[in-house]
Design a protein around this motif. Structure first.
Motif, PDB file in Angstrom:
ATOM      1  N   ILE A   1       0.887  -1.285  -0.220  1.00  0.00           N
ATOM      2  CA  ILE A   1      -0.092  -0.139  -0.057  1.00  0.00           C
ATOM      3  C   ILE A   1       0.962   1.262   0.060  1.00  0.00           C
ATOM      4  CG2 ILE A   1      -1.835   1.418   1.166  1.00  0.00           C
ATOM      5  CD1 ILE A   1      -2.549  -1.250   2.653  1.00  0.00           C
TER       6      ILE A   1
ATOM      7  N   PRO B   1      -9.043  -3.826   3.813  1.00  0.00           N
ATOM      8  CA  PRO B   1      -9.463  -2.833   2.909  1.00  0.00           C
ATOM      9  C   PRO B   1     -10.858  -2.335   2.980  1.00  0.00           C
ATOM     10  CG  PRO B   1      -8.064  -4.719   1.953  1.00  0.00           C
ATOM     11  CD  PRO B   1      -8.473  -4.905   3.327  1.00  0.00           C
TER      12      PRO B   1
ATOM     13  N   LYS C   1     -10.449   0.253   5.838  1.00  0.00           N
ATOM     14  CA  LYS C   1      -9.303   1.183   5.594  1.00  0.00           C
ATOM     15  C   LYS C   1      -8.646   0.965   6.899  1.00  0.00           C
ATOM     16  CE  LYS C   1      -8.621   4.020   2.917  1.00  0.00           C
ATOM     17  NZ  LYS C   1      -8.097   4.301   1.732  1.00  0.00           N
TER      18      LYS C   1
ATOM     19  N   TRP D   1      -6.151   5.469   5.701  1.00  0.00           N
ATOM     20  CA  TRP D   1      -6.013   4.404   6.637  1.00  0.00           C
ATOM     21  C   TRP D   1      -5.890   4.590   8.031  1.00  0.00           C
ATOM     22  CZ3 TRP D   1      -6.377  -0.386   4.446  1.00  0.00           C
ATOM     23  CH2 TRP D   1      -6.258  -0.597   2.921  1.00  0.00           C
TER      24      TRP D   1
END
Length: 122
Positions: free
Chosen positions: A48, A58, A61, A92
């Motif tokens: 990432i 994912p 996040k 994230w």
């Protein structure tokens, strides 16, 4: 979420890292894999933003990093801060746990992950 091309060297390093996980990473992976933690889908050693993160969910996040003692020195702490800021800039949430916490208290590590996601069992 759009897919960002991953350079071949990073992809190769991620594959290698999946094969040589630390004891703590393996312990956490056994709790996260196959949707075992409240049905959440985690991936391991995921590239990432030019980094390879230990674990990522994912859809939420969320990134979970498992750090050994080498992360306690000033140089690595600075690198980790820069890396975390970069990942946070992309939206994230980054959680960090020490190897020792994962190995000795995996239940609380998993509970903390769920609390951060607002999915705690209580």
């Amino acid at each position: 979420m759009p897919h960002t091309p991953v350079p071949p060297k990073i992809r190769s390093n991620a594959r290698r890292m999946r094969k040589v996980m630390t004891d703590a990473e393996l312990r956490l992976w056994n709790e996260l894999r196959a949707h075992r933690l409240m049905g959440l889908s985690f991936r391991r050693q995921l590239p990432i933003a030019g980094y390879i993160v230990d674990f990522a969910c994912p859809t939420e996040k969320l990134i979970v990093e498992v750090d050994g003692s080498q992360h306690a020195n000033d140089r690595d702490q600075t690198y980790d801060r820069v890396r975390t800021l970069r990942l946070q800039a992309d939206g994230w949430t980054v959680l960090r746990f020490w190897n020792d916490d994962v190995l000795k208290d995996i239940d609380n590590v998993c509970t903390h992950i769920l609390i951060v996601l607002g999915k705690d069992r209580a």
